[in-house]
Design an enzyme around this catalytic site. Structure first.
Site, PDB file in Angstrom:
ATOM      1  N   MET A   1       0.812  -1.209   0.000  1.00  0.00           N
ATOM      2  CA  MET A   1       0.000   0.000   0.000  1.00  0.00           C
ATOM      3  C   MET A   1       0.854   1.271   0.000  1.00  0.00           C
ATOM      4  O   MET A   1       0.635   2.171   0.813  1.00  0.00           O
ATOM      5  CB  MET A   1      -0.937  -0.003   1.223  1.00  0.00           C
ATOM      6  CG  MET A   1      -1.800  -1.243   1.324  1.00  0.00           C
ATOM      7  SD  MET A   1      -2.854  -1.479  -0.130  1.00  0.00           S
ATOM      8  CE  MET A   1      -4.081  -0.235   0.227  1.00  0.00           C
TER       9      MET A   1
ATOM     10  N   HIS B   1      -3.430  -5.612  -9.600  1.00  0.00           N
ATOM     11  CA  HIS B   1      -4.457  -4.640  -9.205  1.00  0.00           C
ATOM     12  C   HIS B   1      -5.841  -5.239  -9.481  1.00  0.00           C
ATOM     13  O   HIS B   1      -6.056  -5.819 -10.555  1.00  0.00           O
ATOM     14  CB  HIS B   1      -4.268  -3.329  -9.979  1.00  0.00           C
ATOM     15  CG  HIS B   1      -5.255  -2.290  -9.572  1.00  0.00           C
ATOM     16  ND1 HIS B   1      -5.141  -1.599  -8.377  1.00  0.00           N
ATOM     17  CD2 HIS B   1      -6.404  -1.871 -10.145  1.00  0.00           C
ATOM     18  CE1 HIS B   1      -6.174  -0.780  -8.260  1.00  0.00           C
ATOM     19  NE2 HIS B   1      -6.950  -0.928  -9.321  1.00  0.00           N
TER      20      HIS B   1
HETATM   21  C1  GRF Z   1      -5.371  -7.583  -3.848  1.00  0.00           C
HETATM   22  O1  GRF Z   1      -6.718  -7.398  -4.215  1.00  0.00           O
HETATM   23  C2  GRF Z   1      -4.462  -6.899  -4.830  1.00  0.00           C
HETATM   24  O2  GRF Z   1      -4.951  -6.896  -6.136  1.00  0.00           O
HETATM   25  C3  GRF Z   1      -4.404  -5.487  -4.312  1.00  0.00           C
HETATM   26  O3  GRF Z   1      -4.407  -5.639  -2.905  1.00  0.00           O
HETATM   27  C4  GRF Z   1      -5.032  -6.868  -2.555  1.00  0.00           C
HETATM   28  C5  GRF Z   1      -4.025  -7.634  -1.749  1.00  0.00           C
HETATM   29  O4  GRF Z   1      -4.548  -8.851  -1.271  1.00  0.00           O
HETATM   30  N1  GRF Z   1      -3.265  -4.798  -4.826  1.00  0.00           N
HETATM   31  P1  GRF Z   1      -3.564  -9.906  -0.627  1.00  0.00           P
HETATM   32  O5  GRF Z   1      -2.804  -9.200   0.488  1.00  0.00           O
HETATM   33  O6  GRF Z   1      -2.646 -10.394  -1.696  1.00  0.00           O
HETATM   34  O7  GRF Z   1      -4.441 -10.991  -0.086  1.00  0.00           O
END
Ligand code: GRF
Length: 202
Positions: free
Chosen positions: A91, A110
């Protein structure tokens, strides 16, 4: 020599887990996950990595200027001699320094069909907009948010009864599938970039 993947995450880590599964199952051949780095303490993704015996590093980002932070992350990635960086629910926007340090060697997943619905809560944005197909995108990373040449996308239909939760679940399943495919393509060098287009190459 196995190709070394570094994963950056901030949370749950299901995409990391899917990549780790694919590596273990040979769907991403001749590769290993060298290190998993989180900018948040207590990220469940870090526990998942630890329970797989993968090296982890938590580098808290709070209060640090973007490039100062990114230099710390880049140093750890270099220490682990990483060939490819996979953002998996990371993030943070990357600094130009970081992007320049690893040209065309950073991928992101994404949960939308980019360029639609970049940023946060993409699945909710898609539902509220009323699109009939949603999906996910794996792309090279540049310094802009959710931009960079697209490697793979997958679609899922949006049904009348879908909620943010059901739609997110369907998209996540596709994320796990195409992220591994994209990593394989990139590690094997079976692509070329022309402008914004990522084309297959033998
Ligand atoms: C996923 O939906 C990804 O596409 C986005 O953040 C979320 C992360 O999920 N960038 P995780 O931590 O991999 O379960």
């Amino acid at each position: 020599m196995k190709k070394r993947i570094g994963v950056l995450l901030s949370g749950r880590g299901s995409n990391f887990e899917a990549l780790a599964e694919s590596v273990a199952a040979g769907r991403i051949p001749n590769a290993e996950i060298a290190v998993v780095i989180s900018n948040r303490e207590g990220a469940p993704g870090i526990q998942r990595a630890e329970s797989r015996g993968i090296r982890t590093s938590v580098i808290p980002s709070k209060g640090l200027e973007r490039e100062v932070y990114d230099r710390q992350v880049a140093a750890v990635l270099d220490e682990h001699q990483v060939d490819l960086i996979c953002l998996a629910g990371y993030m943070r926007l990357l600094s130009p320094f970081f992007v320049a340090q690893f040209p065309n060697r950073i991928l992101n997943i994404h949960p939308s069909l980019l360029p639609s619905f970049p940023g946060l809560e993409s699945q909710r944005q898609a539902l509220e907009y009323g699109v009939k197909f949603a999906g996910c995108t794996v792309h090279f990373v540049d310094e802009n948010l959710d931009a960079g040449p697209i490697i793979l996308q997958a679609t899922v239909p949006v049904l009348d009864e879908d909620t943010e939760a059901t739609l997110s679940g369907k998209i996540l399943k596709e994320e796990h599938r195409i992220y591994s495919q994209a990593v394989k393509i990139v590690l094997e060098g079976k692509y070329k970039i022309e402008g914004r287009r990522v084309l297959s190459a033998a």
